[in-house]
Design a protein around this motif. Sequence first.
Motif: not given
Length: 381
Positions: A158, A161-163
């Motif tokens: 997660e 995926e956010q970065e």
Amino acid sequence: MTSLFENYGRWDVELVSGNGTTVTDSEGKTYLDFTSGIGVCGLGHCHPKVVEALSEQARTIWHTSNLFKSTLQEEVAERLTQFSSGDAVFFCNSGAEANEAAIKLARKYTGKSKVITFQQSFHGRTFATMAATGQDKVKQGFGPMLETFVHLPFNHIEALEQEMDQDTAAVMLEIIQGEGGVHPATEEFLLTVEKLCAEYEALLIVDEIQTGMGRTGKPFAYQHFPLSPDIITSAKGLGNGFPTGAIIGKEKLKATFSPGSHGSTFGGNPLAMSAAKATIQMIFQEDFLKEVTEKGDYLTEKLNNVFSRWPSFKGIRHKGLMIGIEFSEEVAPLMAELRKNGLIVLNAGPNVLRLLPPLTVTRQEIDQAIEIWKQTLIQKV
């Protein structure tokens, strides 16, 4: 009084000779070396075929420069690409230089700057590789780090995926974090990294400095998974103790390192290439790698039996002959006792013992090491 900088916490032992897994100190005491020079001497100390190759080359020519063609470089590069997902090789002298080159190549090829790495990683001590490393202790006292490196929790999908975004040039990782505690990446995490790199047109850089050259039972550790990295970095075991490093990149990257874009005075010199050629010829054999896996399993089983009732023992992580033994207490005192009893091992952080024996270690030598473990633990009770 020493004339050396005191940047190493040296043990009070001087090793003066070695043969295979056995080393001898200046006082005549012998040890089983389960460090291999921190994962360097995969074929053991002074392997006769490597010694022969180096000796023959030393009598021929030591150094020219990379202004000249090199058949030796071509031969070693061909073998490295044959046993990897890469198509082209650049030679240097160390793991830090290999990782430095990989970062430069990724930024130049993509035209982007951000490089994502992971907490507890270790990629080197140059300014770029120090900035890439996810451990604050290697950065203390050196002032501001180079920008655009981002460190995320390892195996945390997660967070990745956010970065990930369009500014990401590369994701750089170790398949097993060696200096960080012998922590392996999960298959789900690795496949997600590769997928996101493709989606955002970033490169996947796999740091195989410690895990490559047969250490885990494959030529490179990423080959335990259905991965195809854009760049692979190699050093440590590549020359079996003679300093050499390399990056292995895909065909699409070849034009990026055009003449004058990057270089190394000593990289790929004849001595290093003769050592690497001899080393690769032995390690990249199917039967040899199979034995690495079998001996790693054998050693791990024996260690589990020794430690199963030890109160501070928390577990063992291993792949091939890369082994981490975790405890709930600091391991430095145990390391010192083992040395006194004739077995040299490493740590990976304060609570993890790290074993990196030569890939040529015999089962008899493993049994000898286990007896030293038993003797040492009895003494500690």
